[in-house]
Each structure stands twice: as C-alpha cells, then as structure tokens.
Design a protein around this motif. Structure first.
Motif, PDB file in Angstrom:
ATOM      1  N   ARG A  41       6.778  -2.865   0.112  1.00 31.55           N
ATOM      2  CA  ARG A  41       6.238  -2.408  -0.294  1.00 31.55           C
ATOM      3  C   ARG A  41       6.188  -0.567  -0.038  1.00 31.55           C
ATOM      4  O   ARG A  41       4.521  -0.158  -0.148  1.00 31.55           O
ATOM      5  CB  ARG A  41       4.332  -3.176   0.716  1.00 31.55           C
ATOM      6  CG  ARG A  41       4.002  -4.206   0.161  1.00 31.55           C
ATOM      7  CD  ARG A  41       3.329  -5.045   0.606  1.00 31.55           C
ATOM      8  NE  ARG A  41       2.444  -5.682  -0.438  1.00 31.55           N
ATOM      9  CZ  ARG A  41       1.857  -6.932   0.195  1.00 31.55           C
ATOM     10  NH1 ARG A  41       1.599  -7.661   1.446  1.00 31.55           N
ATOM     11  NH2 ARG A  41       0.433  -7.932  -0.582  1.00 31.55           N
ATOM     12  N   HIS A  64      -4.035  -1.701   5.973  1.00 29.37           N
ATOM     13  CA  HIS A  64      -4.508  -2.048   7.279  1.00 29.37           C
ATOM     14  C   HIS A  64      -2.454  -3.202   6.736  1.00 29.37           C
ATOM     15  O   HIS A  64      -2.153  -2.736   6.522  1.00 29.37           O
ATOM     16  CB  HIS A  64      -4.802  -3.744   6.127  1.00 29.37           C
ATOM     17  CG  HIS A  64      -5.060  -3.941   5.033  1.00 29.37           C
ATOM     18  ND1 HIS A  64      -4.395  -3.888   3.733  1.00 29.37           N
ATOM     19  CD2 HIS A  64      -3.832  -5.476   4.982  1.00 29.37           C
ATOM     20  CE1 HIS A  64      -3.797  -4.898   3.008  1.00 29.37           C
ATOM     21  NE2 HIS A  64      -3.709  -6.468   3.705  1.00 29.37           N
ATOM     22  N   GLY A  66      -1.885  -7.067   8.298  1.00 23.56           N
ATOM     23  CA  GLY A  66      -2.333  -8.706   8.620  1.00 23.56           C
ATOM     24  C   GLY A  66      -4.679  -8.573   8.674  1.00 23.56           C
ATOM     25  O   GLY A  66      -4.339  -8.197   7.821  1.00 23.56           O
ATOM     26  N   ARG A 122      -8.012  -1.920   9.550  1.00 21.01           N
ATOM     27  CA  ARG A 122      -9.501  -3.612   9.851  1.00 21.01           C
ATOM     28  C   ARG A 122      -9.134  -3.170  11.563  1.00 21.01           C
ATOM     29  O   ARG A 122      -9.455  -4.819  11.440  1.00 21.01           O
ATOM     30  CB  ARG A 122      -8.015  -4.272   9.109  1.00 21.01           C
ATOM     31  CG  ARG A 122      -8.552  -3.809   7.738  1.00 21.01           C
ATOM     32  CD  ARG A 122      -7.893  -5.915   7.312  1.00 21.01           C
ATOM     33  NE  ARG A 122      -7.683  -5.815   6.059  1.00 21.01           N
ATOM     34  CZ  ARG A 122      -6.866  -6.737   4.941  1.00 21.01           C
ATOM     35  NH1 ARG A 122      -6.753  -7.841   5.494  1.00 21.01           N
ATOM     36  NH2 ARG A 122      -7.323  -6.845   3.807  1.00 21.01           N
ATOM     37  N   GLY A 151      -1.689  -4.602  -4.334  1.00 23.43           N
ATOM     38  CA  GLY A 151      -2.197  -5.397  -3.293  1.00 23.43           C
ATOM     39  C   GLY A 151      -3.329  -6.252  -2.563  1.00 23.43           C
ATOM     40  O   GLY A 151      -3.069  -7.162  -3.000  1.00 23.43           O
ATOM     41  N   HIS A 154      -7.773  -6.492  -5.525  1.00 22.23           N
ATOM     42  CA  HIS A 154      -8.573  -7.155  -5.104  1.00 22.23           C
ATOM     43  C   HIS A 154     -10.085  -7.405  -4.059  1.00 22.23           C
ATOM     44  O   HIS A 154     -10.247  -8.062  -4.370  1.00 22.23           O
ATOM     45  CB  HIS A 154      -7.938  -8.744  -5.550  1.00 22.23           C
ATOM     46  CG  HIS A 154      -7.122  -9.211  -3.833  1.00 22.23           C
ATOM     47  ND1 HIS A 154      -6.463  -8.139  -3.283  1.00 22.23           N
ATOM     48  CD2 HIS A 154      -7.116  -9.862  -3.916  1.00 22.23           C
ATOM     49  CE1 HIS A 154      -5.615  -8.709  -2.966  1.00 22.23           C
ATOM     50  NE2 HIS A 154      -5.984 -10.275  -2.698  1.00 22.23           N
ATOM     51  N   GLY A 357       2.979 -10.937  -4.579  1.00 28.25           N
ATOM     52  CA  GLY A 357       2.906 -11.349  -2.326  1.00 28.25           C
ATOM     53  C   GLY A 357       4.031 -10.814  -2.055  1.00 28.25           C
ATOM     54  O   GLY A 357       4.986 -10.614  -2.224  1.00 28.25           O
ATOM     55  N   GLY A 379       1.838  -7.084  -5.255  1.00 33.61           N
ATOM     56  CA  GLY A 379      -0.016  -8.119  -4.994  1.00 33.61           C
ATOM     57  C   GLY A 379       0.513  -9.876  -5.313  1.00 33.61           C
ATOM     58  O   GLY A 379       0.548 -10.050  -6.612  1.00 33.61           O
TER      59      GLY A 379
HETATM   60  O1  LIG Z   1      -0.430  -9.339   2.230  1.00 35.72           O
HETATM   61  C1  LIG Z   1      -1.686  -9.283   1.218  1.00 35.72           C
HETATM   62  O2  LIG Z   1      -1.683 -10.242   0.226  1.00 35.72           O
HETATM   63  P1  LIG Z   1      -0.461 -11.504  -0.692  1.00 35.72           P
HETATM   64  O3  LIG Z   1      -0.384 -12.114   0.320  1.00 35.72           O
HETATM   65  O4  LIG Z   1      -2.165 -12.189  -1.707  1.00 35.72           O
HETATM   66  O5  LIG Z   1       0.258 -10.173  -1.976  1.00 35.72           O
HETATM   67  C2  LIG Z   1      -2.221  -7.863   0.896  1.00 35.72           C
HETATM   68  O6  LIG Z   1      -1.890  -6.793   1.821  1.00 35.72           O
HETATM   69  C3  LIG Z   1      -4.195  -8.386   0.809  1.00 35.72           C
HETATM   70  O7  LIG Z   1      -3.953  -8.603   2.228  1.00 35.72           O
HETATM   71  P2  LIG Z   1      -5.489  -9.628   2.748  1.00 35.72           P
HETATM   72  O8  LIG Z   1      -5.005 -10.833   1.550  1.00 35.72           O
HETATM   73  O9  LIG Z   1      -5.307  -9.916   3.884  1.00 35.72           O
HETATM   74  O10 LIG Z   1      -6.769  -9.342   2.274  1.00 35.72           O
END
Ligand SMILES: O=C(OP(=O)(O)O)[C@H](O)COP(=O)(O)O
Ligand SMILES: Nc1ncnc2c1ncn2[C@@H]1O[C@H](COP(=O)(O)OP(=O)(O)O)[C@@H](O)[C@H]1O
Length: 401
Positions: A41, A64, A66, A122, A151, A154, A357, A379
């Motif tokens: 990332r 953010h 975690g 956060r 990522g 959403h 992810g 994402g």
């Molecule tokens: O790791 C993330 O999502 P993902 O594990 O679904 O790829 C993103 O950084 C969003 O994090 P969140 O699901 O705590 O809002």
C-alpha cells in the motif's frame, strides 16, 4: 458513477506551491515489533505523491492505521516514515496529530515539493463519524484535496468523504483511478464461471456483501474467520472460534438464498483447530462439525483445500478477498497458500484473478506470487463493494470530470 476529475488534470499553477491534502491508505500490516510486513500500500501511493512533489506542491499525507479507539501508540503511523522517505527520496516530516496548531505550523513550514505525514486520523473519533466540524479542520490545512485511498473508499469518513465538501478542487489520485478502471472493467462483463473467495476476520463488514455477490457470481467459497458464524448457525459447536453472534440469522438466510439463486456456496468441510491463538499452539485437523470446547478454528483443512481447488479449476474469473486462515502463523498458513498457488496457476492458463485487501495481498506477496495474478488491489472491502455495484462514498464526493 460519473467519471471523476483526476490529479493528472491539475498542472502548473494548479499545483505550484499549493498545499495538497492527500488521503492515502497506509493501513499496512505491522508485526509485534512494528516492522512493516508488507509495503504494497505504501508503494501504491507513491505515483500520486511524486507527481505532486514534481509539480511543486506541498504534500500533506493523511491515513488511518488499524481500528484504534482513541490515541493508541501501537497504531501510530511513525513506523512508516523511514520506508515512505526511502520510496519518495525525501525526508518525510511527521506530525504528532492531524489537526491543531502544531500541525498548522508544520504545514506552513513545508517547502515546495516537501511531504508531511499526519498522525493516524482515526485517533479522533470524529473521523469515523464523518463529523463536519472535523472535516472543516482537515480542509483548512490545504488548498486542494486528492483522494488516493482506494482501500478506504467504501468508508464515508471525514478524511475520505466529508473533507471533499469543504476543500476544492477535490480530485482522484492515480491509484484510485487505476483500481476503478480495472475493477469496474473486469467485473462488468466477467468471463464465466465467476467465483468469489471470501475469508479474513472482518466478518461483520463482509458477511453483508455476500448476499449481493449472489447476484454476480456462480460460485462462492468461504474461509477464514467467516465460516464459524455459518457453522454455528447450522447448529455445530465452534469452540472459541471467531463468531458474530448477531449474524447467525443472516448466515442461515444466506445459505437458503444461495440455493434459490443457484449459486454454489462452498464452506470448508474440515478445519485446522488450535488450543490457543498463537504460532506455537497445538493443532489438529477435524471435521467442521467436530470442534471441541476450548479449541478454535484457524485454517481450512486439507479436504476442503482439495475441493476448493477442483472447483476453482472450472472457473474463468476469480476475485479473492480475505485469507483462508491465520496465515501469519506458519501452522495455519496452508489454506491461504494453497489458494494463492491455485490462482497463480489459473492466471497462467488464462483466467482473470483479482486479489484484494491488505492481508490477502500480504499473503500473496509472502508466497512470492503477486506478479502471477491479473490484478492486485489495495482494497479488500472496497473492491467487494464495488463488485456489488455500490457507489463508493470516497469516490462519489470527488469533483466530476
Ligand atoms: O484494510 C482495509 O480494508 P480491507 O482489509 O478490507 O482491505 C482498509 O484500510 C479499510 O480499513 P477498515 O476496514 O478498518 O475501514
Ligand atoms: N479463522 C480465523 N480466525 C481468526 N482470524 C482469522 C481467521 N482466518 C483469518 N484470520 C485473520 O484475518 C485477517 C485478515 O482479515 P481481513 O482484514 O478481513 O482481510 P483483508 O485485509 O485481506 O481484507 C488476518 O490477519 C488473518 O490472521
């Protein structure tokens, strides 16, 4: 979704000496010593940042890490500074917060082409509440907004959605565009049969997605922490495995719905269980219906892997989100590694494979197979929601092209 204005549309005076608030997703996996275990990332965020630097912008990075509840040192973004600096070829400055007087001073001191990383956004509860006052404070730091955090697109949070209302222009970064182009294209007319593999630990986020996936996919394979809610709903004992008690009825309804929609829903028939959540736990393979009290399921078992592989052999498009087990522990990595190998093999035979992810991508990187997949998405939840056909709030909020 209408096409969005891109950072690439901004040039010259649009960027020279301008303060750019850039939302990136630097939510990377860290080990217990806070070492980055997968930097995908961070690398993915580089093209947009470099573009801004090269055009003389003053770059303010926000992310953010975690899911902290308030200020939590282990979720600080500080461990990311050396790698970010190395990739960008500048000394990235780090602020102790994301708003406030000290941050404002650091922004004012930024030279053209300089980069400042704000602390975990956060740490303020207003971020996830999408609080307008907080969004305004973030917006007041800069002259323009770039969202490159696919990522987190959403999530309708202050730094991903709210800020775009108060800071214009609000444009998409290169990563955001690349992800949207690929994912929208690949899933609009997928080669059939189309399979989704969903695992991981974010059960409450992902279980709701499953219903909409039934409209798109022919086959749905479940693994990871997701499966125990389904087992429990079927009356199995699940020991101390991860379960979302308030999703049991939903799990039952989903099993029924799969039947009426004609989707093959595959749950593992055997699991690897452990006597504690640890790398050195005692482990054994049991039938999914035979998890004893005090034990927890941490991976899918060998029979399930065999069935999953045979099923996947029949497919042409596969989207995978969420590891099959706790792959961070060697003893529970076999299910995840098997899926990674199978998808690499199928890509070689012409199938389209999309991995999404933070942790799923980390697992594929760990297996050395990332370059063998059709598309590695930054994402997980975001790519699933896009696949569902849901508009992503972080994208909707941006200026139309
Ligand atoms: O790791 C993330 O999502 P993902 O594990 O679904 O790829 C993103 O950084 C969003 O994090 P969140 O699901 O705590 O809002
Ligand atoms: N059976 C399980 N029990 C608990 N955690 C699990 C299980 N299987 C997988 N996990 C964990 O899920 C995490 C990844 O989940 P998630 O964030 O949903 O995936 P991604 O980041 O790929 O979207 C990994 O850290 C992994 O250890």
């Amino acid at each position: 979704m209408a096409a969005k204005k891109s950072v690439g549309d901004l040039k010259g005076a649009d960027l020279k000496s301008k303060r750019a608030f850039v939302r990136v997703d630097l939510n990377v996996p860290l080990d217990e010593n806070l070492n980055i275990t997968d930097d995908t990332r961070i690398r993915a965020a580089v093209p947009t940042i470099k573009y801004l630097m090269e055009h003389g912008a003053r770059v303010i990075l926000s992310s953010h890490l975690g899911r902290p509840k308030g200020v939590t040192p282990k979720y600080s973004l500080k461990p990311l500074v050396p790698r970010l600096s190395e990739l960008l070829g500048v000394n990235v400055e780090m602020a102790n917060d994301c708003i406030g007087e000290e941050v404002e001073k650091m922004v004012a001191a930024l030279p053209d082409g300089g980069v400042l990383l704000l602390e975990n956004v956060r740490f303020h509860k207003e971020e996830e509440k999408n609080d307008p006052e907080f969004s305004k404070k973030l917006a007041s730091l800069a002259d323009l907004y770039v969202n490159d955090a696919f990522g987190t697109a959403h999530r309708a949070h202050a730094s991903t959605e709210g800020v775009a209302k108060f800071l214009k222009p609000a444009v998409a970064g290169f990563l955001m565009q690349k992800e949207l182009d690929y994912l929208v294209g690949a899933v609009a007319n997928p080669k059939k049969p189309f399979a989704a593999i969903v695992g991981g630990s974010k059960v409450s986020t992902k279980i709701g997605v499953i219903e909409s996936l039934f409209e798109k996919v022919d086959i749905l394979i479940l693994g990871g922490g997701m499966i125990f809610t389904f087992y429990k709903a079927q009356g199995y004992s699940v020991g101390s495995s991860l379960v979302e008690e308030d999703k049991l009825d939903l799990a039952t309804a989903l099993i029924e719905k799969a039947k009426t929609k004609g989707v093959s829903l595959l749950l593992p028939t055997d699991v690897v269980i452990a006597d504690k959540f640890a790398a050195d736990a005692n482990s054994k393979v049991v039938l999914a219906s035979e998890i004893s009290d005090g034990w927890m399921g941490l991976d899918v078992g060998p029979d399930s892997i065999k069935t999953f592989n045979e099923t996947l052999d029949t497919t042409q498009t596969i989207i995978w989100n969420g590891p099959m087990g706790v792959f961070e522990f060697e003893k529970f990595a076999a299910g995840t590694e098997a899926i990674a190998k199978k998808l690499a093999e199928l890509t070689g035979k012409g199938a389209t494979t999309i991995i999404g992810g933070g942790d799923s991508v980390a697992a594929v990187e760990k297996a050395g197979l990332a370059d063998k997949m059709s598309h590695i998405s930054t994402g997980g939840g975001a790519s699933l929601e896009l696949l569902e056909g849901k508009p992503l709030p972080g994208v909707l909020a941006l200026d139309d092209a």
